[in-house]
Design a protein around this motif. Structure first.
Motif, PDB file in Angstrom:
ATOM      1  N   ALA A 507       0.831  -1.204   0.000  1.00 45.63           N
ATOM      2  CA  ALA A 507       0.000   0.000   0.000  1.00 45.63           C
ATOM      3  C   ALA A 507       0.866   1.255   0.000  1.00 45.63           C
ATOM      4  N   LYS A 508       1.921   1.249   0.784  1.00 48.76           N
ATOM      5  CA  LYS A 508       2.797   2.421   0.867  1.00 48.76           C
ATOM      6  C   LYS A 508       3.524   2.655  -0.453  1.00 48.76           C
ATOM      7  N   LEU A 509       3.888   1.590  -1.149  1.00 51.44           N
ATOM      8  CA  LEU A 509       4.541   1.745  -2.451  1.00 51.44           C
ATOM      9  C   LEU A 509       3.624   2.459  -3.447  1.00 51.44           C
ATOM     10  N   PHE A 510       2.330   2.232  -3.324  1.00 51.23           N
ATOM     11  CA  PHE A 510       1.368   2.885  -4.206  1.00 51.23           C
ATOM     12  C   PHE A 510       1.058   4.313  -3.763  1.00 51.23           C
ATOM     13  N   GLY A 511       1.473   4.685  -2.562  1.00 47.77           N
ATOM     14  CA  GLY A 511       1.181   6.020  -2.052  1.00 47.77           C
ATOM     15  C   GLY A 511       0.071   6.063  -1.036  1.00 47.77           C
ATOM     16  N   GLY A 512      -0.421   4.888  -0.617  1.00 51.69           N
ATOM     17  CA  GLY A 512      -1.441   4.829   0.418  1.00 51.69           C
ATOM     18  C   GLY A 512      -0.824   4.612   1.781  1.00 51.69           C
ATOM     19  N   ASP A 513      -1.694   4.408   2.776  1.00 50.75           N
ATOM     20  CA  ASP A 513      -1.237   4.119   4.134  1.00 50.75           C
ATOM     21  C   ASP A 513      -1.265   2.613   4.367  1.00 50.75           C
ATOM     22  N   GLY A 514      -0.293   2.119   5.121  1.00 49.84           N
ATOM     23  CA  GLY A 514      -0.227   0.696   5.425  1.00 49.84           C
ATOM     24  C   GLY A 514      -0.049   0.459   6.910  1.00 49.84           C
ATOM     25  N   TYR A 515      -0.741  -0.542   7.418  1.00 52.59           N
ATOM     26  CA  TYR A 515      -0.666  -0.898   8.837  1.00 52.59           C
ATOM     27  C   TYR A 515      -0.494  -2.407   8.953  1.00 52.59           C
ATOM     28  N   TYR A 516       0.237  -2.836   9.979  1.00 50.09           N
ATOM     29  CA  TYR A 516       0.475  -4.260  10.194  1.00 50.09           C
ATOM     30  C   TYR A 516       0.133  -4.581  11.646  1.00 50.09           C
ATOM     31  N   ILE A 517      -0.766  -5.523  11.848  1.00 46.52           N
ATOM     32  CA  ILE A 517      -1.246  -5.874  13.188  1.00 46.52           C
ATOM     33  C   ILE A 517      -0.469  -7.085  13.707  1.00 46.52           C
ATOM     34  N   GLU A 518       0.130  -6.946  14.862  1.00 46.14           N
ATOM     35  CA  GLU A 518       0.863  -8.060  15.472  1.00 46.14           C
ATOM     36  C   GLU A 518       0.197  -8.579  16.734  1.00 46.14           C
ATOM     37  N   HIS A 519      -0.716  -7.801  17.312  1.00 45.27           N
ATOM     38  CA  HIS A 519      -1.368  -8.240  18.542  1.00 45.27           C
ATOM     39  C   HIS A 519      -2.855  -7.907  18.463  1.00 45.27           C
ATOM     40  N   PRO A 520      -3.721  -8.804  18.919  1.00 39.00           N
ATOM     41  CA  PRO A 520      -5.165  -8.562  18.784  1.00 39.00           C
ATOM     42  C   PRO A 520      -5.646  -7.294  19.484  1.00 39.00           C
ATOM     43  N   ASP A 521      -4.961  -6.871  20.528  1.00 40.43           N
ATOM     44  CA  ASP A 521      -5.394  -5.681  21.264  1.00 40.43           C
ATOM     45  C   ASP A 521      -5.269  -4.401  20.448  1.00 40.43           C
ATOM     46  N   SER A 522      -4.503  -4.436  19.368  1.00 37.19           N
ATOM     47  CA  SER A 522      -4.303  -3.216  18.575  1.00 37.19           C
ATOM     48  C   SER A 522      -5.229  -3.141  17.363  1.00 37.19           C
ATOM     49  N   ILE A 523      -6.071  -4.155  17.155  1.00 36.68           N
ATOM     50  CA  ILE A 523      -6.916  -4.190  15.963  1.00 36.68           C
ATOM     51  C   ILE A 523      -7.870  -2.999  15.936  1.00 36.68           C
ATOM     52  N   GLY A 524      -8.624  -2.817  16.994  1.00 30.30           N
ATOM     53  CA  GLY A 524      -9.637  -1.767  17.019  1.00 30.30           C
ATOM     54  C   GLY A 524      -9.067  -0.385  16.820  1.00 30.30           C
ATOM     55  N   ASP A 525      -7.990  -0.061  17.553  1.00 31.37           N
ATOM     56  CA  ASP A 525      -7.388   1.269  17.449  1.00 31.37           C
ATOM     57  C   ASP A 525      -6.827   1.522  16.056  1.00 31.37           C
ATOM     58  N   THR A 526      -6.258   0.487  15.452  1.00 35.11           N
ATOM     59  CA  THR A 526      -5.680   0.650  14.114  1.00 35.11           C
ATOM     60  C   THR A 526      -6.769   0.891  13.073  1.00 35.11           C
ATOM     61  N   ILE A 527      -7.855   0.162  13.185  1.00 41.20           N
ATOM     62  CA  ILE A 527      -8.960   0.363  12.242  1.00 41.20           C
ATOM     63  C   ILE A 527      -9.532   1.773  12.397  1.00 41.20           C
ATOM     64  N   ALA A 528      -9.720   2.203  13.636  1.00 38.87           N
ATOM     65  CA  ALA A 528     -10.234   3.550  13.879  1.00 38.87           C
ATOM     66  C   ALA A 528      -9.285   4.608  13.320  1.00 38.87           C
ATOM     67  N   LYS A 529      -7.987   4.406  13.473  1.00 36.91           N
ATOM     68  CA  LYS A 529      -6.998   5.350  12.957  1.00 36.91           C
ATOM     69  C   LYS A 529      -7.047   5.412  11.430  1.00 36.91           C
ATOM     70  N   ALA A 530      -7.153   4.256  10.787  1.00 37.21           N
ATOM     71  CA  ALA A 530      -7.211   4.216   9.324  1.00 37.21           C
ATOM     72  C   ALA A 530      -8.468   4.916   8.803  1.00 37.21           C
ATOM     73  N   LEU A 531      -9.598   4.682   9.465  1.00 38.29           N
ATOM     74  CA  LEU A 531     -10.837   5.330   9.048  1.00 38.29           C
ATOM     75  C   LEU A 531     -10.744   6.845   9.185  1.00 38.29           C
ATOM     76  N   ALA A 532     -10.079   7.291  10.235  1.00 36.16           N
ATOM     77  CA  ALA A 532      -9.975   8.730  10.495  1.00 36.16           C
ATOM     78  C   ALA A 532      -8.951   9.420   9.606  1.00 36.16           C
ATOM     79  N   SER A 533      -8.061   8.656   8.990  1.00 35.98           N
ATOM     80  CA  SER A 533      -6.959   9.256   8.231  1.00 35.98           C
ATOM     81  C   SER A 533      -7.416   9.957   6.958  1.00 35.98           C
TER      82      SER A 533
END
Length: 561
Positions: A507-533
């Motif tokens: 995604a970053k190579l194309f010019g978008g934002d990219g996120y990688y989830i390594e722990h289940p506790d970060s799923i919700g916050d990451t999704i909310a951050k992506a939606l808000a971006s």
């Protein structure tokens, strides 16, 4: 009379139908049409990276808005690339107008470049497939195409404009050619039939409403909820139509069918009266057997026409025509003196199924194991997605868990490829939906295999500023097929395991934002951050490769064979 080029006639015709976007890939056979877009300020051409994506985006736009989506591609391979997407629109009754710049009429039947009998190819998967043979007839056929695509049971239309029809010469045309064809009205149902159905609804001990795809196209969503409330009848939605009623309705149980809620299936097979509204009662709804629909139940079918009445299951009563209108007639009933106490025990059973489902889903919020379970991803999505979020479901193993685990609150917010089972389908649909509903958050849910089908369209999202959030659950497998090889062929895997790039980095190579989830506790916050971006984003979530949803019913069927 006025003098217009073919391209100007084309745009004026679209303008008369309030078209705002056309999705396509530039091609030499329709440059005369495309040239007219250069001076257009009200109709925008969205250039895509593949013709199938263009048709998918037109379909996504149509599903999200209820208005026809429009695609425009070159003939030959360009048009054949769209057939899968158009087939999906046909299955979903989605009004897509698929235009193609075909080879010139004067060189037909000479094996000229890209010559293919496209009209014949599209006929089985459209309501209309035809060729426009004169520039001045473009407006006529555009009007006809829009009329057919939106009349009664909606669906796609294929219109081919040969290259020598679309060249930049001017022709005289009258304004009346741009007038819309009025939609036909349907006659009201027989009052005696309405009265008989009302009596059945009142006397039934265990009635159930099964609501499907045509309810939304008929704007009958609110009426179905009113029918449920008036007659005190639980509601179940059909496969892929979780958004047919608000899921917080007090009598909504859950989705039926493949990957649906088992509680909904349990309740459905206990019903003594089943009211099937706007549904085909198709394969993924019913499996065409009696696992959900009892042979002893009375079936009432309410649909747009007779196409699917009595097709597999015999109906005791059937109402055809405008669904909203027919349900309104059923609601014209004074229930103040009618007692429904005889179904109190049935309502208690339905409520217990509701509680069972909610308890089951709540337990999945507590999952914390590694690798991450797909069920945990959906548990986190339920927490953070706004109620007006549009979700586009791709096909595949990880995605299948979502049919029973996502909540919908508004019509036109939950899309899938339905019985077409088309992998790689979801991202293009999401992009079109976001263009159609820019104020709604749009999330595309994918497996790793499916997402690479159309990942190139990240470039389209970046170029045209389409902030869709893509969730890619990566188990490095074709999960839906791998489970069959595991259960039926003793784990002798062939072609089921795959390798992938890092999707967040892609995604970053194309010019978008990219996120990688390594722990289940970060799923919700990451999704909310992506939606808000406000940016096109890809969230990669490595998930447990052993967690594969098996269709036990399908497996049993295959074993019998």
């Amino acid at each position: 009379m006025k003098s217009l080029t073919a391209g100007e006639i084309f745009l004026e015709s679209l303008r008369s139908h309030k078209v705002e976007y056309v999705f396509g890939v530039v091609g030499h056979t329709f440059l005369g049409i495309l040239d007219a877009f250069y001076d257009s300020t009200d109709i925008k051409f969205i250039g895509c990276r593949h013709e199938q994506s263009a048709a998918l985006m037109a379909d996504g736009y149509a599903r999200a808005t209820g208005k026809p989506g429009v695609s425009l591609v070159v003939g030959g391979a360009g048009a054949t690339n769209t057939t899968t997407a158009i087939a999906g629109a046909y299955v979903a009754n989605s009004p897509v107008i698929a235009f193609c710049g075909g080879t010139s009429l004067q060189t037909r039947n000479t094996s000229v470049l890209q010559e293919t009998d496209l009209v014949s190819s599209f006929k089985p998967i459209t309501k209309l497939a035809t060729l426009i043979n004169k520039p001045h007839r473009i407006a006529e056929f555009v009007n006809l195409g829009f009329h057919i695509a939106t009349q009664d049971r909606k669906g796609p239309v294929y219109l081919e404009i040969p290259q020598d029809v679309s060249v930049n010469r001017s022709v005289a045309i009258d304004d009346q050619h741009f007038s819309e064809i009025p939609l036909l009205t349907t006659k009201a149902a027989d009052q005696a039939l309405i009265s008989n159905i009302k009596k059945v609804l009142v006397s039934a001990k265990r009635p159930l409403l099964l609501a499907g795809e045509n309810c939304t196209d008929s704007n009958a969503n609110q009426k179905i909820e009113e029918l449920s409330t008036l007659f005190n009848i639980p509601i179940v939605s059909t496969y892929g139509h979780n958004d047919v009623v608000s899921n917080d309705h007090p009598l909504y149980i859950g989705p039926l069918g493949r990957a649906g809620a088992p509680e909904a299936g349990d309740l459905c097979k206990q019903a003594d009266v089943l009211v099937a509204i706007g549904t085909k009662l198709g394969h993924f709804d019913t499996y065409y057997d009696n696992r959900y629909i009892s042979q002893d139940s009375t079936l009432i079918q309410i649909d747009l026409d007779t196409t699917f009445i009595n097709q597999v299951f015999p109906a005791t009563y059937s109402l055809t025509g405008d669904i909203n209108q027919n349900i309104s007639l059923l609601l014209e009933n004074d229930m103040s003196t009618v007692s429904l106490e005889h179904r109190d025990s049935w309502i208690k059973i339905a409520q217990s199924k509701q509680v069972q489902r909610l308890d089951r889903l709540h337990k999945e919020t507590l999952l914390s194991s590694a690798p991450i379970k797909p069920q945990k991803v959906y548990a986190e999505l339920r927490k953070v997605l706004p109620k007006n979020t549009i979700v586009s479901m791709d096909a595949g193993g990880c995605v299948a868990y979502g049919y029973d685990r996502l909540q919908c609150y508004q019509p036109r917010t939950f899309f899938s490829s339905l019985d077409l089972g088309c992998i790689g389908w979801g991202y293009g649909i999401a992009l079109g939906a976001k263009i159609g509903k820019p104020d709604c958050p749009v999330v595309s849910i994918n497996g790793d295999g499916g997402y690479l089908f159309h990942a190139r369209e990240i470039a389209t999202a970046v170029q045209h500023d389409i902030p869709v959030v893509s969730i890619v659950m990566n188990n490095n497998a074709w999960g839906s097929e791998k489970v069959y090889q595991r259960d039926l062929y003793q784990g002798r895997y062939v072609g089921a395991d795959i390798t992938n790039p890092r999707f967040d980095k892609l995604a970053k190579l194309f010019g978008g934002d990219g996120y990688y989830i390594e722990h289940p506790d970060s799923i919700g916050d990451t999704i909310a951050k992506a939606l808000a971006s406000g940016n096109p984003s890809v969230i990669e979530i490595p998930v447990d490769p052993e967690e594969l949803p098996a269709s036990a019913h399908a497996l049993k069927s295959i074993k019998k064979i």
